[in-house]
Write an enzyme that holds these catalytic residues in place. Structure first.
Site, PDB file in Angstrom:
ATOM      1  N   HIS A 112      38.444  37.734  49.842  1.00 32.65           N
ATOM      2  CA  HIS A 112      38.701  38.616  48.537  1.00 32.65           C
ATOM      3  C   HIS A 112      38.010  38.090  47.468  1.00 32.65           C
ATOM      4  O   HIS A 112      37.914  36.858  47.339  1.00 32.65           O
ATOM      5  CB  HIS A 112      39.872  38.867  48.310  1.00 32.65           C
ATOM      6  CG  HIS A 112      41.057  37.614  48.482  1.00 32.65           C
ATOM      7  ND1 HIS A 112      41.548  37.094  49.687  1.00 32.65           N
ATOM      8  CD2 HIS A 112      41.736  37.119  47.172  1.00 32.65           C
ATOM      9  CE1 HIS A 112      42.303  36.138  48.955  1.00 32.65           C
ATOM     10  NE2 HIS A 112      42.412  36.297  47.867  1.00 32.65           N
ATOM     11  N   HIS A 114      37.842  38.014  43.696  1.00 35.02           N
ATOM     12  CA  HIS A 114      38.430  38.341  42.600  1.00 35.02           C
ATOM     13  C   HIS A 114      37.415  38.827  41.373  1.00 35.02           C
ATOM     14  O   HIS A 114      36.412  38.192  41.092  1.00 35.02           O
ATOM     15  CB  HIS A 114      39.228  37.069  41.815  1.00 35.02           C
ATOM     16  CG  HIS A 114      40.430  36.705  42.655  1.00 35.02           C
ATOM     17  ND1 HIS A 114      41.929  37.023  42.523  1.00 35.02           N
ATOM     18  CD2 HIS A 114      40.587  35.834  43.857  1.00 35.02           C
ATOM     19  CE1 HIS A 114      42.676  36.416  43.521  1.00 35.02           C
ATOM     20  NE2 HIS A 114      41.586  35.684  44.355  1.00 35.02           N
TER      21      HIS A 114
END
Ligand SMILES: [Zn+2]
Length: 152
Positions: A112, A114
């Site tokens: 992921h 950010h």
């Protein structure tokens, strides 16, 4: 004897991966964007208003497991979302970051990116995510080790 259930092959980690569950729609999320490669949604533990996560649709633990097109799609979406977050929430800056590996602070084993909008005055920056600095080696030695690995 009861009939055997057909074998289902689920890649390791997917059955409980919260980001795969968001993709499947079995875990609610505030989804901001999705296409054939990536999905983006608000982080439920935001560092700042609008803190967003961009994830590949296919489960992968690290960036190195993602095909180049997926990596490109992740960062393309992250930059596009950063612009929308800045405009929509009035953030004059943002940080982009990936915690890749447990040693780097990765908590969910699904890649992921950010996107953390910055409003000013909070302090911090990507150079300061490391809390304690190790010994500093001569830069030439460090460069030689990395260059050797790049050639492999
Ligand atoms: Zn996953």
């Amino acid at each position: 004897m009861p009939a055997q259930a057909p074998a289902v092959t689920v890649p390791h980690g997917m059955e409980t991966c919260p980001f795969c569950r968001i993709r499947e729609g079995t875990l609610p999320a505030h989804v901001l964007y999705q296409d054939e490669e990536v999905l983006a949604f608000l982080d439920i533990y935001p560092c700042a208003q609008g803190h967003t996560l961009v994830v590949p649709r296919r489960h992968a633990a690290s960036l190195a497991e993602c095909p180049p097109a997926t990596v490109a799609a992740l960062f393309h979406a992250a930059v596009r979302l950063a612009g929308a977050i800045q405009e929509g929430l009035g953030a004059p800056g943002f940080n982009l970051g990936v915690n890749d590996g447990r040693a780097a602070g990765q908590e969910v084993p699904h890649v992921h990116v950010h996107v953390i909008p910055r409003y000013g005055g909070e302090g911090g920056g990507v150079q300061r995510v490391v809390k304690t600095r190790g010994p500093v080696q001569p830069l030439a030695e460090t460069a030689a080790k990395i260059l050797a690995a790049l050639r492999r």
